[in-house]
Structures are given as C-alpha cells and as structure tokens.
Scaffold this motif. Structure first.
Motif, PDB file in Angstrom:
ATOM      1  N   TYR A  93       3.275 -20.905 -11.735  1.00 34.91           N
ATOM      2  CA  TYR A  93       4.350 -20.049 -11.210  1.00 34.91           C
ATOM      3  C   TYR A  93       4.177 -19.813  -9.716  1.00 34.91           C
ATOM      4  O   TYR A  93       5.133 -19.944  -8.932  1.00 34.91           O
ATOM      5  N   LEU A  94       2.968 -19.457  -9.302  1.00 36.10           N
ATOM      6  CA  LEU A  94       2.717 -19.159  -7.889  1.00 36.10           C
ATOM      7  C   LEU A  94       2.990 -20.365  -7.009  1.00 36.10           C
ATOM      8  O   LEU A  94       3.520 -20.233  -5.903  1.00 36.10           O
ATOM      9  N   ILE A  95       2.642 -21.541  -7.497  1.00 36.49           N
ATOM     10  CA  ILE A  95       2.881 -22.770  -6.726  1.00 36.49           C
ATOM     11  C   ILE A  95       4.374 -23.049  -6.597  1.00 36.49           C
ATOM     12  O   ILE A  95       4.876 -23.321  -5.500  1.00 36.49           O
ATOM     13  N   ILE A  96       5.086 -22.979  -7.721  1.00 38.46           N
ATOM     14  CA  ILE A  96       6.518 -23.294  -7.725  1.00 38.46           C
ATOM     15  C   ILE A  96       7.317 -22.266  -6.931  1.00 38.46           C
ATOM     16  O   ILE A  96       8.201 -22.615  -6.140  1.00 38.46           O
ATOM     17  N   ILE A  97       7.020 -20.982  -7.127  1.00 35.10           N
ATOM     18  CA  ILE A  97       7.816 -19.945  -6.465  1.00 35.10           C
ATOM     19  C   ILE A  97       7.603 -19.965  -4.950  1.00 35.10           C
ATOM     20  O   ILE A  97       8.527 -19.722  -4.175  1.00 35.10           O
ATOM     21  N   GLU A  98       6.390 -20.292  -4.513  1.00 30.67           N
ATOM     22  CA  GLU A  98       6.145 -20.408  -3.068  1.00 30.67           C
ATOM     23  C   GLU A  98       6.955 -21.555  -2.480  1.00 30.67           C
ATOM     24  O   GLU A  98       7.556 -21.420  -1.411  1.00 30.67           O
ATOM     25  N   PHE A  99       6.969 -22.673  -3.195  1.00 30.70           N
ATOM     26  CA  PHE A  99       7.752 -23.826  -2.743  1.00 30.70           C
ATOM     27  C   PHE A  99       9.236 -23.474  -2.638  1.00 30.70           C
ATOM     28  O   PHE A  99       9.885 -23.759  -1.625  1.00 30.70           O
ATOM     29  N   LEU A 100       9.780 -22.836  -3.663  1.00 33.53           N
ATOM     30  CA  LEU A 100      11.211 -22.513  -3.679  1.00 33.53           C
ATOM     31  C   LEU A 100      11.565 -21.461  -2.636  1.00 33.53           C
ATOM     32  O   LEU A 100      12.621 -21.540  -1.999  1.00 33.53           O
ATOM     33  N   ASN A 101      10.708 -20.484  -2.443  1.00 29.13           N
ATOM     34  CA  ASN A 101      10.985 -19.434  -1.453  1.00 29.13           C
ATOM     35  C   ASN A 101      10.984 -19.976  -0.033  1.00 29.13           C
ATOM     36  O   ASN A 101      11.610 -19.391   0.861  1.00 29.13           O
ATOM     37  N   ASN A 102      10.292 -21.086   0.196  1.00 33.63           N
ATOM     38  CA  ASN A 102      10.258 -21.690   1.532  1.00 33.63           C
ATOM     39  C   ASN A 102      11.411 -22.651   1.775  1.00 33.63           C
ATOM     40  O   ASN A 102      11.563 -23.172   2.885  1.00 33.63           O
ATOM     41  N   MET A 103      12.212 -22.895   0.739  1.00 32.11           N
ATOM     42  CA  MET A 103      13.374 -23.766   0.899  1.00 32.11           C
ATOM     43  C   MET A 103      14.519 -23.015   1.555  1.00 32.11           C
ATOM     44  O   MET A 103      14.626 -21.791   1.456  1.00 32.11           O
ATOM     45  N   GLU A 104      15.394 -23.773   2.231  1.00 31.08           N
ATOM     46  CA  GLU A 104      16.618 -23.176   2.733  1.00 31.08           C
ATOM     47  C   GLU A 104      17.469 -22.726   1.546  1.00 31.08           C
ATOM     48  O   GLU A 104      17.497 -23.394   0.502  1.00 31.08           O
ATOM     49  N   VAL A 191       2.633 -39.078  -7.072  1.00 33.36           N
ATOM     50  CA  VAL A 191       2.049 -38.243  -6.018  1.00 33.36           C
ATOM     51  C   VAL A 191       1.017 -37.326  -6.648  1.00 33.36           C
ATOM     52  O   VAL A 191       1.287 -36.679  -7.659  1.00 33.36           O
ATOM     53  N   ILE A 192      -0.167 -37.278  -6.058  1.00 30.33           N
ATOM     54  CA  ILE A 192      -1.235 -36.390  -6.512  1.00 30.33           C
ATOM     55  C   ILE A 192      -1.564 -35.479  -5.345  1.00 30.33           C
ATOM     56  O   ILE A 192      -1.923 -35.956  -4.257  1.00 30.33           O
ATOM     57  N   CYS A 193      -1.436 -34.176  -5.549  1.00 26.79           N
ATOM     58  CA  CYS A 193      -1.572 -33.281  -4.400  1.00 26.79           C
ATOM     59  C   CYS A 193      -2.004 -31.886  -4.818  1.00 26.79           C
ATOM     60  O   CYS A 193      -2.077 -31.562  -6.010  1.00 26.79           O
ATOM     61  N   SER A 194      -2.270 -31.074  -3.822  1.00 18.21           N
ATOM     62  CA  SER A 194      -2.523 -29.650  -4.050  1.00 18.21           C
ATOM     63  C   SER A 194      -1.179 -28.935  -4.185  1.00 18.21           C
ATOM     64  O   SER A 194      -0.127 -29.477  -3.843  1.00 18.21           O
ATOM     65  N   GLY A 195      -1.237 -27.702  -4.672  1.00 16.68           N
ATOM     66  CA  GLY A 195      -0.007 -26.928  -4.794  1.00 16.68           C
ATOM     67  C   GLY A 195       0.664 -26.684  -3.459  1.00 16.68           C
ATOM     68  O   GLY A 195       1.893 -26.653  -3.359  1.00 16.68           O
ATOM     69  N   LYS A 196      -0.136 -26.545  -2.404  1.00 12.96           N
ATOM     70  CA  LYS A 196       0.404 -26.296  -1.070  1.00 12.96           C
ATOM     71  C   LYS A 196       1.211 -27.480  -0.549  1.00 12.96           C
ATOM     72  O   LYS A 196       2.052 -27.318   0.342  1.00 12.96           O
ATOM     73  N   MET A 197       0.959 -28.670  -1.093  1.00  7.02           N
ATOM     74  CA  MET A 197       1.623 -29.879  -0.613  1.00  7.02           C
ATOM     75  C   MET A 197       2.832 -30.259  -1.473  1.00  7.02           C
ATOM     76  O   MET A 197       3.381 -31.356  -1.311  1.00  7.02           O
ATOM     77  N   SER A 199       5.837 -29.236  -1.307  1.00  7.00           N
ATOM     78  CA  SER A 199       7.039 -29.431  -0.490  1.00  7.00           C
ATOM     79  C   SER A 199       7.079 -30.830   0.107  1.00  7.00           C
ATOM     80  O   SER A 199       8.155 -31.386   0.319  1.00  7.00           O
ATOM     81  N   LYS A 200       5.919 -31.418   0.375  1.00  5.18           N
ATOM     82  CA  LYS A 200       5.870 -32.774   0.878  1.00  5.18           C
ATOM     83  C   LYS A 200       6.183 -33.769  -0.235  1.00  5.18           C
ATOM     84  O   LYS A 200       6.797 -34.807  -0.001  1.00  5.18           O
ATOM     85  N   ALA A 201       5.744 -33.442  -1.439  1.00  5.24           N
ATOM     86  CA  ALA A 201       5.976 -34.324  -2.581  1.00  5.24           C
ATOM     87  C   ALA A 201       7.438 -34.360  -2.988  1.00  5.24           C
ATOM     88  O   ALA A 201       7.953 -35.387  -3.442  1.00  5.24           O
ATOM     89  N   ILE A 202       8.119 -33.226  -2.827  1.00  2.00           N
ATOM     90  CA  ILE A 202       9.548 -33.153  -3.153  1.00  2.00           C
ATOM     91  C   ILE A 202      10.334 -33.243  -1.858  1.00  2.00           C
ATOM     92  O   ILE A 202      10.398 -32.293  -1.080  1.00  2.00           O
ATOM     93  N   HIS A 203      10.906 -34.392  -1.592  1.00  2.00           N
ATOM     94  CA  HIS A 203      11.618 -34.588  -0.331  1.00  2.00           C
ATOM     95  C   HIS A 203      12.811 -35.503  -0.557  1.00  2.00           C
ATOM     96  O   HIS A 203      12.949 -36.093  -1.618  1.00  2.00           O
TER      97      HIS A 203
END
Length: 203
Positions: A93-104, A191-197, A199-203
């Motif tokens: 949840y924390l990973i996904i919600i951070e990604f979505l909150n940083n989206m336009e 793509v294999i990445c950390s949660g912080k990345m 946004s780079k994986a989804i482009h």
C-alpha cells in the motif's frame, strides 16, 4: 502571395481526411477498450479482494482498504490472515499510494485491483490499468530475486492476458522491498526494482 493550386487543396483535404479517419479509428479503439474494460471489471469484482478506480483508491482510508482485503481473505479461506500477510499488504500500500500521489492529477485515470484470483487458484498481488496499459506487479519481501520469481510473474502476465485483457499490452514489474531505494534492473521484459523506482517502471 502564392496562388493556391487545386492540387494543393486536394493534398490538404486528403491529409485532413486521413487525419479524421485515423482519429475515428483511434476513437473506436478507445470505445472497444472501454467495453473490454467494463467486462473485465465485472469479472474482476467477483475474483479479487479489492477493485476501484485509482482516484477511489487514493481517497480510500488505509484502514478501510486493509479491512476489504482481510474480510475477503477470511471469506475465501475461512480463517484469519497471518501477520506476515497483513504487513506485506501494508508495505505494498505504501509503495503504491506514494507512486499515485506523485502523479499529476490528470494522469490518475485508471483502475487498480489487489489479490486477483486466477482460475488456477493463484493470486496476483496487484494489477494497475493505466493509459491503455496493464501493469502486473508482484511484491517480494527480500533483497534478491530467483528464477522462480521471474517464472511466477511471467505466468501471471500470461494468465492476465488470457483471462482478462486479450487486446492489451501487459508489463511485468517485480518489486523487492529490501533493496536499496535506487535499485532498478531489467531481465528481458521484466522490471525488477525497489518501491521507490516504481514511477520509473511505469512510464
């Protein structure tokens, strides 16, 4: 000023006609995607623990979201879920919600589901439908990945396309929660990445 020749007008109108034709074809594809999307959502509601629009998920209180998952788990398995499972859900949840909150805000058009049950009994951690793409995301609480992890997400992607999204591209993302925040590699089309990345994986 150069006089406008008949041939020039024909070329201009021809190009405009081709543009309109292409635009209408794209519109038809969009309509088709919506039809498939609605059918998918009907199926998804019956086979997953949670499914909502991205906006709906963002506005959902974390505790309410978690209760959806826990209640669905109890309903399906007739037992309480483990603390390990609950903590894994909280991490995702924390990973996904951070990604979505940083989206336009204008980009937050799509759907998200958690714990989709394939017909073979396996569950996909998370599927996001965004901008005509389908992203299947698996979370692993570890600092390394194995061949079986890659095989698993490949299989899930195949089943997602077979059961739900036959006309869509499927992108595969494996998130390791115990790696450095900047970790990002690609193994073929995975793509294999950390949660912080993410946004780079989804482009």
């Amino acid at each position: 000023m150069k006089a406008i020749e008949k041939d020039d007008l024909w070329i201009e109108n021809k190009n405009r006609h081709e543009y309109i034709k292409k635009r209408d074809e794209e519109f038809s594809k969009a309509q088709l995607r919506e039809i498939k999307y609605e059918k998918w959502d009907d199926v998804c509601q019956e086979r997953c623990f949670y499914s909502k629009s991205l906006i709906g998920f963002i506005n959902e209180k974390p505790g309410e979201w978690l209760n959806y998952l826990k209640d669905s788990y109890i309903k399906d398995y007739k037992k309480n879920c483990s603390f390990e499972q609950i903590n894994a859900w909280k991490d995702s949840y924390l990973i996904i919600i951070e990604f979505l909150n940083n989206m336009e805000i204008s980009e937050r058009s799509g759907r998200i589901i958690f714990e989709y049950h394939f017909k073979n009994g396996r569950r996909a951690d998370c599927i996001i439908v965004l901008n005509g793409m389908v992203y299947i995301i698996e979370f692993k609480v570890k600092s390394y990945y194995e061949k079986k992890d890659l095989s698993q997400i490949k299989r899930y992607a195949y089943l997602t396309k077979l059961e739900l999204f036959k006309g869509f591209d499927i992108r595969k993302i494996l998130i390791l929660s115990l790696v450095d925040s900047g970790f990002f590699i690609e193994e073929g089309d995975i793509v294999i990445c950390s949660g912080k990345m993410l946004s780079k994986a989804i482009h």
